[in-house]
Design an enzyme around this catalytic site. Structure first.
Site, short mmCIF file in Angstrom:
data_model
loop_
_atom_site.label_atom_id
_atom_site.label_comp_id
_atom_site.label_asym_id
_atom_site.label_seq_id
_atom_site.Cartn_x
_atom_site.Cartn_y
_atom_site.Cartn_z
N ASP A 259 36.16 57.45 18.03
CA ASP A 259 36.87 58.64 17.56
C ASP A 259 35.80 59.80 17.28
O ASP A 259 34.59 59.41 17.04
CB ASP A 259 37.24 58.26 16.13
CG ASP A 259 38.30 59.41 15.72
OD1 ASP A 259 39.13 59.90 16.48
OD2 ASP A 259 38.15 59.46 14.47
N THR A 261 35.76 63.00 15.48
CA THR A 261 35.34 63.94 14.48
C THR A 261 34.69 62.92 13.21
O THR A 261 35.37 61.64 12.87
CB THR A 261 36.75 64.43 13.89
OG1 THR A 261 37.15 65.42 14.95
CG2 THR A 261 36.35 65.43 12.69
N THR A 407 39.97 61.85 21.07
CA THR A 407 40.09 62.83 20.11
C THR A 407 41.31 63.57 20.22
O THR A 407 42.14 63.54 21.24
CB THR A 407 38.85 63.68 20.31
OG1 THR A 407 39.14 65.05 19.32
CG2 THR A 407 38.93 64.32 21.56
N LYS A 435 46.12 55.46 20.81
CA LYS A 435 44.89 55.17 20.80
C LYS A 435 44.89 53.38 21.24
O LYS A 435 44.12 53.17 22.15
CB LYS A 435 44.09 55.08 19.64
CG LYS A 435 43.78 56.83 19.24
CD LYS A 435 42.97 57.08 17.96
CE LYS A 435 42.78 58.39 17.81
NZ LYS A 435 41.79 58.44 16.46
N ASP A 458 43.93 54.88 12.74
CA ASP A 458 43.62 54.19 13.70
C ASP A 458 43.94 52.54 13.75
O ASP A 458 43.34 51.83 14.57
CB ASP A 458 42.03 54.23 13.98
CG ASP A 458 41.70 55.70 14.50
OD1 ASP A 458 42.44 56.36 14.96
OD2 ASP A 458 40.40 56.05 13.78
#
Length: 575
Positions: A259, A261, A407, A435, A458
């Protein structure tokens, strides 16, 4: 079994049975075995010390601040959420909480693996068990007792040590079969030598030696000791293992999905560049003038500029006649000058020339500083790439691990970060539920995939991945779908995780190979295969070899502590 047989036979000879006793050999055997047990248990206790150290990190009492401002010393069990506690210089933090007063540096190295003391001031979170520096802090309790970070870590470590992985189950089965082999070969040896015409005492001594030397101590200890050490030591370095098998299989990872950020980037919108375009101003003056206008704003651009100014210890001048230019920026008077901080769009509207080098990166947001309607300079801001990310990516690539980024940002930002880090690919404008599909796509290409995420949005991807790694969980270590939790959002920690997973697996294989290989050589010698050459292995010598094999396994497992100690401070060049 061996000791019992030898003792019963020797006792029988005392009470009239024809033959020779071997009490001397028997007592020597027991002494050597006890010495071996003592050394073995010393190693096992050493493995649990890391966990005991975690437990001992919490103080016994806390200084609770009463309504009248006075403090009282109370037991930790009495602390409740929203209590205000005082932490004096040099003391351990008694509970998780938020700083409401004071400023200090805290040592969190034994909790998170962060080697440098971390500055804590009003609004920052603190973790129970960390050690306060020279300042005093007032902290509002968030989690106490069973809900504290440290207690969650201890519980995770204990649970992980109890759960058996595939390697440990294999070791247990091997140890069970070795017991059967010891009995069969032992009685087979007795029968063989009796048929060969040897005295019963000789045949019995061979049987006892076989049983002693085949004792499955080393094999039974090979995996559990490595598990105990690796799990507890990992926790001290910010790696919390929930799934033993996934941890051991981290050595197989061929593709890493990050990921963006907060993991590859800092997660903070900060100043990346600031330049002057007018020889009448220095770079620092451009930044200083902009800070005067942005000091009261909560906008991410303003926060980033003010953070940079404070970091450089640049004084912020006073701004007067402040005014917002809707959608374009802000303006005010600073030290008699009319100053504006505006977007590139404002310059185009006023037909002012935009310096080409100012807009060199598509991933940056650029604002221009105007003084009396002339461009003095510009400031570029972005979610900056972590310095550690580049180093970690190079290490992954050296070891043939493909690195991808997912992202929610637009493709322009995704492409810019991917190019800067030299990634193998990126997925931009991705929603959380997508994802998991990306993980499946990589798995369909025969990749062994590790997914890194925050453990909340996630969750599906973490569950789908072969190894799910929750990063940046801070004091919230209850990431139910992750196999491994990294306390710090640092990509170097993932490299260390894979390295330590490989080191752990290697130790397990080494211990199993030694324990098995030792028996393939020792059993024939104990049975008397070299009898005709004049070599006979006595029970006491057999006990010595058996104890030595166990000690070697225990010492080899202890070397894991040195392994993670070397990997944590600096990223290794290769695995």
């Amino acid at each position: 079994m061996a000791i019992s047989v030898a003792y019963v036979y020797s006792t029988a000879t005392v009470f009239g049975l024809k033959g020779e006793d071997f009490f001397w050999e028997l007592s020597t055997l027991i002494d050597i075995m006890l010495l071996g047990h003592w050394l073995e248990m010393k190693s096992i206790l050493g493995a649990s010390k890391a966990l005991q150290l975690l437990v001992s990190m919490m103080p016994a009492e806390a200084h609770r601040v009463k309504a009248d401002g006075q403090t009282e010393d109370v037991k930790l069990e009495v602390l409740e959420k929203n209590d205000i506690i005082l932490i004096k210089p040099g003391e351990k933090v008694p509970a998780d909480g938020i700083v409401v007063g004071g400023s200090s540096y805290l040592n969190e190295s034994r909790l998170t693996g962060e080697s440098k003391p971390v500055k804590k001031e009003k609004g920052n979170k603190v973790i129970g068990g960390s050690v306060n520096g020279n300042g005093s802090l007032k902290v509002k309790v968030e989690h106490a007792g069973k809900n504290s970070y440290l207690n969650k870590v201890i519980k995770l470590v204990e649970e992980a040590q109890k759960v058996k992985s595939r390697m440990q189950n294999f070791s247990d089965r091997a140890a069970k079969w070795l017991t059967y082999i010891a009995l069969c070969v032992g009685f087979g040896t007795l029968t063989f030598w009796l048929i060969a015409g040897q005295p019963f005492v000789f045949a019995l001594e061979r049987m006892v030696t076989v049983m002693v030397i085949t004792c499955p101590h080393a094999l039974g200890l090979a995996i559990p000791l490595v598990v105990a050490i690796s799990t507890a030591v990992s926790a001290q370095n910010g790696l919390l293992i929930r799934n033993r098998t996934a941890f051991e299989e981290s050595r197989k990872i061929t593709a890493l999905l990050f990921d963006k950020t907060g993991t590859l980037t800092t997660g903070v919108f900060g100043v990346t560049r600031f330049e002057t375009t007018d020889p009448g101003f220095t770079k620092e003056e451009v930044l200083q003038l902009a800070s005067a206008l942005e000091q009261t704003s909560e906008h991410p651009i303003a926060v980033g500029i003010i953070h940079k100014v404070k970091e450089m210890n640049i004084p912020i001048p006073r701004a007067e006649k402040f005014n917002a230019i809707t959608g374009k920026g802000v303006e005010a008077e600073v030290e008699g000058k009319k100053v504006k901080v505006v977007s590139p769009g404002y310059l185009k509207e006023r037909s002012l020339p935009v310096p080409e080098f100012a807009l060199s990166s598509k991933a940056e947001t650029v604002v221009f500083v105007l003084v009396n309607e002339k461009i003095a300079g510009f400031i570029a801001l972005a979610d900056a790439v972590r310095p550690e990310s580049k180093e970690a990516i190079k290490t992954f690539k050296r070891n043939n691990i493909k690195v991808y980024m997912v992202t929610g940002d637009n493709k322009i930002v995704g492409e810019a970060v991917s190019k800067e880090l030299g990634l193998d690919g990126y997925y931009a404008e991705v929603l959380p539920h997508q994802k998991a599909e990306i993980v499946k796509q990589l798995q369909n290409k025969k990749e062994f995939v590790a997914m890194t995420g925050d453990g909340v949005n996630d969750a599906p991807a973490l569950a789908q991945a072969d190894v799910g790694i929750a990063v940046g969980s801070g004091t919230d270590v209850a990431a139910e779908t992750a196999d491994i939790i990294l306390v710090n959002s640092n990509p170097k920690d993932i490299a260390n995780l894979i390295l330590f997973g490989k080191a752990t697996y290697t130790k397990m294989v080494q211990n199993l190979a030694w324990a098995t290989g030792y028996n393939t050589v020792a059993i024939p010698l104990a049975a008397g295969v070299l009898y005709k050459s004049g070599f006979v292995l006595g029970p006491a010598i057999g006990a010595l070899f058996m104890s030595l094999s166990t000690i070697i396994v225990a010492v080899n497992a202890q070397l894991l502590k040195r392994k993670i100690g070397k990997t944590s401070p600096h990223l290794p060049p290769s695995f």
